[in-house]
Scaffold this active site. Structure first.
Site, PDB file in Angstrom:
ATOM      1  N   HIS A  58      17.067 -30.838-104.797  1.00  0.00           N
ATOM      2  CA  HIS A  58      15.671 -31.193-105.043  1.00  0.00           C
ATOM      3  C   HIS A  58      14.934 -30.161-105.887  1.00  0.00           C
ATOM      4  CE1 HIS A  58      15.098 -34.918-102.743  1.00  0.00           C
ATOM      5  NE2 HIS A  58      16.179 -34.483-102.100  1.00  0.00           N
ATOM      6  N   ASP A 103      13.936 -34.856-108.204  1.00  0.00           N
ATOM      7  CA  ASP A 103      13.143 -35.340-107.079  1.00  0.00           C
ATOM      8  C   ASP A 103      13.837 -36.533-106.434  1.00  0.00           C
ATOM      9  OD1 ASP A 103      11.096 -33.482-107.304  1.00  0.00           O
ATOM     10  OD2 ASP A 103       9.968 -34.716-108.718  1.00  0.00           O
TER      11      ASP A 103
END
Length: 113
Positions: free
Chosen positions: A85, A89
């Site tokens: 991440h 995303d």
């Protein structure tokens, strides 16, 4: 050398166990298929510098309710996606996983002449 040809060479070497260590390092995306071993669900673990790893589970028959209310059994395959991440995303990762699912569900359209 074309990308498809190189991928085929590397896949053949991996299956034969003759692939060079240098060809296995520095990857950013990996596919881990434990489904061929009958694993129904797993969460793949990232190994840096990987950015993402797709987990492919076993194909199972699952009951599905049709629009008319009847139940039919359909082939179902589980997929999981582990992401770094810091690089990707979750939302774009989920969209990627949806595209993969759609391509698998409509694989016959990829084979048209």
């Amino acid at each position: 050398m074309g990308l498809a040809r190189r991928m085929k060479e590397l896949a053949t070497q991996a299956v034969q166990g003759s692939i060079a260590v240098d060809d296995l390092s520095g990857g950013t995306f990996t596919v881990s298929n434990l489904g061929s071993l009958g694993v129904e669900s797993f969460t793949p673990v990232l190994n840096p510098p990987q950015v993402a790893i797709l987990g492919v589970n076993a194909i199972l028959l699952k009951p599905t309710r049709k629009l008319d209310g009847n139940i039919e059994f359909v082939d179902s395959i589980g997929l999981s996606l582990t992401l770094d991440h810091q690089v990707i995303d979750g939302a774009p990762g989920a969209k990627f996983l949806k595209v993969i699912r759609d391509k698998i569900e409509h694989a016959e359209s990829l084979c048209t002449i």
